[in-house]
Enzyme design. Structure first.
Site, PDB file in Angstrom:
ATOM      1  CB  ALA A  10      -0.922  -0.010   1.222  1.00 39.49           C
ATOM      2  N   GLY A  12       2.087   2.774  -2.875  1.00 35.22           N
ATOM      3  CA  GLY A  12       2.002   3.517  -4.148  1.00 35.22           C
ATOM      4  C   GLY A  12       1.309   4.862  -3.992  1.00 35.22           C
ATOM      5  NE  ARG A  16      -2.486   6.824 -14.919  1.00 37.82           N
ATOM      6  CZ  ARG A  16      -2.961   5.750 -15.518  1.00 37.82           C
ATOM      7  NH1 ARG A  16      -3.948   5.855 -16.403  1.00 37.82           N
ATOM      8  NH2 ARG A  16      -2.484   4.550 -15.241  1.00 37.82           N
ATOM      9  CB  THR A  85       5.571  -5.367  -6.449  1.00 41.09           C
ATOM     10  OG1 THR A  85       6.192  -5.932  -7.617  1.00 41.09           O
ATOM     11  CG2 THR A  85       4.398  -4.507  -6.898  1.00 41.09           C
ATOM     12  CG  ASP A 108      -3.686  -0.982  -6.485  1.00 38.87           C
ATOM     13  OD1 ASP A 108      -3.535  -2.204  -6.305  1.00 38.87           O
ATOM     14  OD2 ASP A 108      -3.067  -0.334  -7.345  1.00 38.87           O
ATOM     15  CG  ASN A 233      -4.004   2.613 -12.504  1.00 41.40           C
ATOM     16  OD1 ASN A 233      -3.455   2.408 -11.423  1.00 41.40           O
ATOM     17  ND2 ASN A 233      -3.991   1.726 -13.474  1.00 41.40           N
ATOM     18  CE  LYS A 356     -25.353  16.839  21.067  1.00 38.68           C
ATOM     19  NZ  LYS A 356     -24.556  17.876  21.713  1.00 38.68           N
ATOM     20  CG  ASN A 382     -47.426  16.477  22.308  1.00 39.98           C
ATOM     21  OD1 ASN A 382     -47.552  15.793  21.298  1.00 39.98           O
ATOM     22  ND2 ASN A 382     -47.584  17.789  22.315  1.00 39.98           N
TER      23      ASN A 382
HETATM   24  C1  UD1 Z   1       1.551  -5.649 -10.580  1.00 38.96           C
HETATM   25  C2  UD1 Z   1       2.222  -6.933 -11.076  1.00 38.96           C
HETATM   26  C3  UD1 Z   1       1.482  -7.439 -12.302  1.00 38.96           C
HETATM   27  C4  UD1 Z   1       0.029  -7.668 -11.984  1.00 38.96           C
HETATM   28  C5  UD1 Z   1      -0.590  -6.398 -11.399  1.00 38.96           C
HETATM   29  C6  UD1 Z   1      -1.988  -6.666 -10.897  1.00 38.96           C
HETATM   30  C7  UD1 Z   1       4.564  -6.659 -10.522  1.00 38.96           C
HETATM   31  C8  UD1 Z   1       5.913  -6.391 -11.028  1.00 38.96           C
HETATM   32  N1  UD1 Z   1       3.594  -6.647 -11.398  1.00 38.96           N
HETATM   33  O1  UD1 Z   1       1.726  -4.685 -11.575  1.00 38.96           O
HETATM   34  O2  UD1 Z   1       2.077  -8.644 -12.752  1.00 38.96           O
HETATM   35  O3  UD1 Z   1      -0.669  -8.070 -13.145  1.00 38.96           O
HETATM   36  O4  UD1 Z   1       0.179  -5.919 -10.289  1.00 38.96           O
HETATM   37  O5  UD1 Z   1      -2.604  -5.473 -10.538  1.00 38.96           O
HETATM   38  O6  UD1 Z   1       4.391  -6.882  -9.340  1.00 38.96           O
HETATM   39  N2  UD1 Z   1       3.499  -0.877  -4.566  1.00 38.96           N
HETATM   40  C9  UD1 Z   1       4.262  -0.538  -3.475  1.00 38.96           C
HETATM   41  N3  UD1 Z   1       5.531  -0.125  -3.659  1.00 38.96           N
HETATM   42  C10 UD1 Z   1       6.107  -0.040  -4.892  1.00 38.96           C
HETATM   43  C11 UD1 Z   1       5.318  -0.397  -6.001  1.00 38.96           C
HETATM   44  C12 UD1 Z   1       4.040  -0.827  -5.810  1.00 38.96           C
HETATM   45  O7  UD1 Z   1       3.792  -0.599  -2.348  1.00 38.96           O
HETATM   46  O8  UD1 Z   1       7.271   0.320  -4.967  1.00 38.96           O
HETATM   47  C13 UD1 Z   1       2.119  -1.332  -4.357  1.00 38.96           C
HETATM   48  C14 UD1 Z   1       1.107  -0.397  -4.957  1.00 38.96           C
HETATM   49  O9  UD1 Z   1       0.641   0.533  -4.005  1.00 38.96           O
HETATM   50  C15 UD1 Z   1       0.006  -1.367  -5.359  1.00 38.96           C
HETATM   51  C16 UD1 Z   1       0.717  -2.686  -5.611  1.00 38.96           C
HETATM   52  O10 UD1 Z   1       1.963  -2.580  -4.992  1.00 38.96           O
HETATM   53  O11 UD1 Z   1      -0.930  -1.545  -4.318  1.00 38.96           O
HETATM   54  C17 UD1 Z   1       0.873  -2.995  -7.078  1.00 38.96           C
HETATM   55  O12 UD1 Z   1       1.746  -2.044  -7.660  1.00 38.96           O
HETATM   56  P1  UD1 Z   1       1.548  -1.496  -9.121  1.00 38.96           P
HETATM   57  O13 UD1 Z   1       2.621  -0.521  -9.396  1.00 38.96           O
HETATM   58  O14 UD1 Z   1       0.159  -1.050  -9.326  1.00 38.96           O
HETATM   59  O15 UD1 Z   1       1.846  -2.822  -9.962  1.00 38.96           O
HETATM   60  P2  UD1 Z   1       1.370  -3.128 -11.427  1.00 38.96           P
HETATM   61  O16 UD1 Z   1       2.203  -2.397 -12.373  1.00 38.96           O
HETATM   62  O17 UD1 Z   1      -0.086  -2.936 -11.520  1.00 38.96           O
HETATM   63 CA    CA Z   2      -1.793  -1.859 -10.324  1.00 38.81          CA
END
Ligand code: UD1
Ligand code: CA
Length: 463
Positions: A10, A12, A16, A85, A108, A233, A356, A382
């Protein structure tokens, strides 16, 4: 050593969305996406829940502290820079070291459900796997990591959109971003991840090949529910998620016997229960944790939040927050119940009444233009039109007490702290500053003076 742990990514930002909030706190049906994910994960009862925070860290932590109905003391892992990730999971090393198997979820993707998680755990443990990836086949696989299987149907690797060949882009099965890992296998793989890919990030998905190389199995658990992959997004994505969730809730309620003759403006949160034969009329929002009985009529144009409502209650153009309404009560139109109100059986509250933090006994009536704040009101009382409990002296708040069957005349001000005894009455227009004994009348009013020939005298003066 914990048997299972859950790590929710969580950190990210979600640029956008153009919001001051981090993406995982954006709402779907009035609940942050992170809340949906945690609710589903917690239903599977992991021994530990760790949340990786980064962007909007303080806001996310505040939300976690505020979560009602959750018994978890969350472990917080901090990712100070967004490096992918895989890097995010590395920050939760302590949780990995302390568990046998770990569920990894994206904060997300709100529609992950309990059944999908437990099905995948079954595949994972029965197959003694190093990793089990939850997959789906969405209508449009663009943007997701593609699932490349080996000849046995096991998982060979996951290829991200940016790195995929034309052949790989044709694969319809995608990575949902939810996985079960053998914690030890993941711990060994994480330091070996590299960021030599199109995004320059440490991909969690690259751990799969490394785990296979170490001789462990990588399995796939395909989800029946393809909505589990959906994330947001942008604001338009969010509106689409709201739409799915909203329709699903209304369908569930109607299947349970709730009558919704017109769905226009009817938005009901996923933690709302409603009894059969209750009618929900247009422009009605019911959110938070609410329980509504059977044979009620709610709406039109009502907003109900965190309330418990009995059977046969009418709420017409009512706003009600954190309150209880007992069976048979009729409220509205255009009235408000603020937090901490308890409305007894068969109470009648009419138009332009605000209650309240008060208890109202059964069969009491306040039909028009009245404010009842910080009060304990008995049964069968009343209130005439335009009564006010003056509960605040500018510095402190005080309570008003009214006994059973009292009669509060029109336009009475009850200056708290004050008590009106059972069966007592107050005269219209009185400002009551002393306690009124039971059975007596309190009157605070100058006698009416009659000045005769007033109009004639006025006309004479003008000439
Ligand atoms: C990721 C997967 C992809 C999958 C998709 C599903 C990888 C490399 N790819 O891609 O295969 O199909 O999810 O939705 O894992 N986050 C962090 N820190 C970071 C980056 C991300 O906490 O440095 C969190 C984001 O907040 C999010 C989640 O990890 O909740 C997924 O990150 P996101 O960048 O959306 O990955 P995708 O590119 O969608
Ligand atoms: Ca994503």
């Amino acid at each position: 050593m914990n048997k299972t742990a859950c790590i929710v990514l969580a950190a990210g930002d979600g640029k956008r969305m153009k919001s001051h909030k981090p993406k995982v706190l954006m709402n779907v049906l009035f609940k942050p996406m992170l809340g949906w994910v945690l609710d589903s994960a917690e239903k599977t009862a992991p021994d530990e829940v760790c949340v990786v925070v980064g962007s909007g860290e303080e806001q996310v932590k505040k939300y976690l502290e505020s979560r009602k109905g959750s018994n978890y003391n969350y472990t917080i892992a901090r990712q100070t820079e967004r490096k992918g990730t895989g890097h995010a999971v590395m920050q939760a090393e302590a949780t990995l070291k302390n568990s046998e198997n770990v569920l990894i979820l994206c904060g997300d993707a709100p529609f992950i459900d309990e059944k999908t998680i437990t099905n995948a755990l079954k595949t994972h443990t029965e197959g003694k796997c190093g990793v089990t990836v939850i997959t789906a086949v969405p209508d449009n696989p663009f943007g997701y990591g593609r699932i490349v299987r080996d000849e046995k149907g096991d998982l060979l690797k996951i290829v991200e959109q940016k790195d995929a060949s034309d052949e790989e882009k044709k694969i319809g099965e995608i990575n949902s971003g939810a996985y079960w890992f053998d914690s030890k296998a993941l711990l060994e793989a994480l330091p070996k991840l590299s960021n030599g890919n199109a995004a320059g990030e440490y991909y969690l998905t690259d751990a799969i090949s490394l785990i296979r190389q170490s001789g462990k199995r990588a399995a796939v658990s395909s989800a029946e529910n393809k909505l589990i992959v959906l994330g947001a997004n942008s604001r338009s994505d969010l509106a689409a998620l709201n739409d799915y969730a909203r329709k699903r809730v209304l369908k569930r309620l109607m299947e349970g016997g709730v009558e919704i003759p017109c769905k226009d403006g009817v938005i009901i949160g996923c933690d709302v229960e409603i009894g059969q034969d209750t009618v929900i009329l247009p422009n009605t929002i019911i959110r938070g944790k609410c329980r509504i009985g059977s044979s009620c009529e709610i709406g039109p144009s009502s907003l109900i939040e965190n309330c418990t409502i009995g059977d046969g209650v009418t709420l017409n153009s009512v706003q009600a927050y954190e309150s209880v309404v007992e069976s048979g009560a009729k409220i509205g139109p255009f009235s408000q119940l603020r937090a901490g109100s308890h409305i007894g059986q068969n109470v009648k509250i009419g138009d332009f009444v605000e209650v309240k933090n008060s208890n109202i006994g059964e069969k009491t009536s306040a039909a028009h233009l009245t404010y009842i704040g910080d009060s304990d009101v008995g049964r069968g009382v009343n209130f005439g039109c335009g009564c006010v409990t003056a509960n605040y002296d500018g510095a402190n708040k005080f309570r008003t007490k009214i006994g059973d069957d009292a009669f509060i005349g029109c336009n009475t001000n009850l200056v708290a702290p004050v008590e009106v005894g059972a069966n007592a009455a107050t005269g219209a227009g009185s400002t009551i500053t002393k306690d009124v004994p039971p059975d007596s009348l309190a009157l605070e009013r100058a006698d009416t003076r009659i000045i005769e020939h007033w109009e004639k005298n006025k006309q004479r003066k003008k000439k």
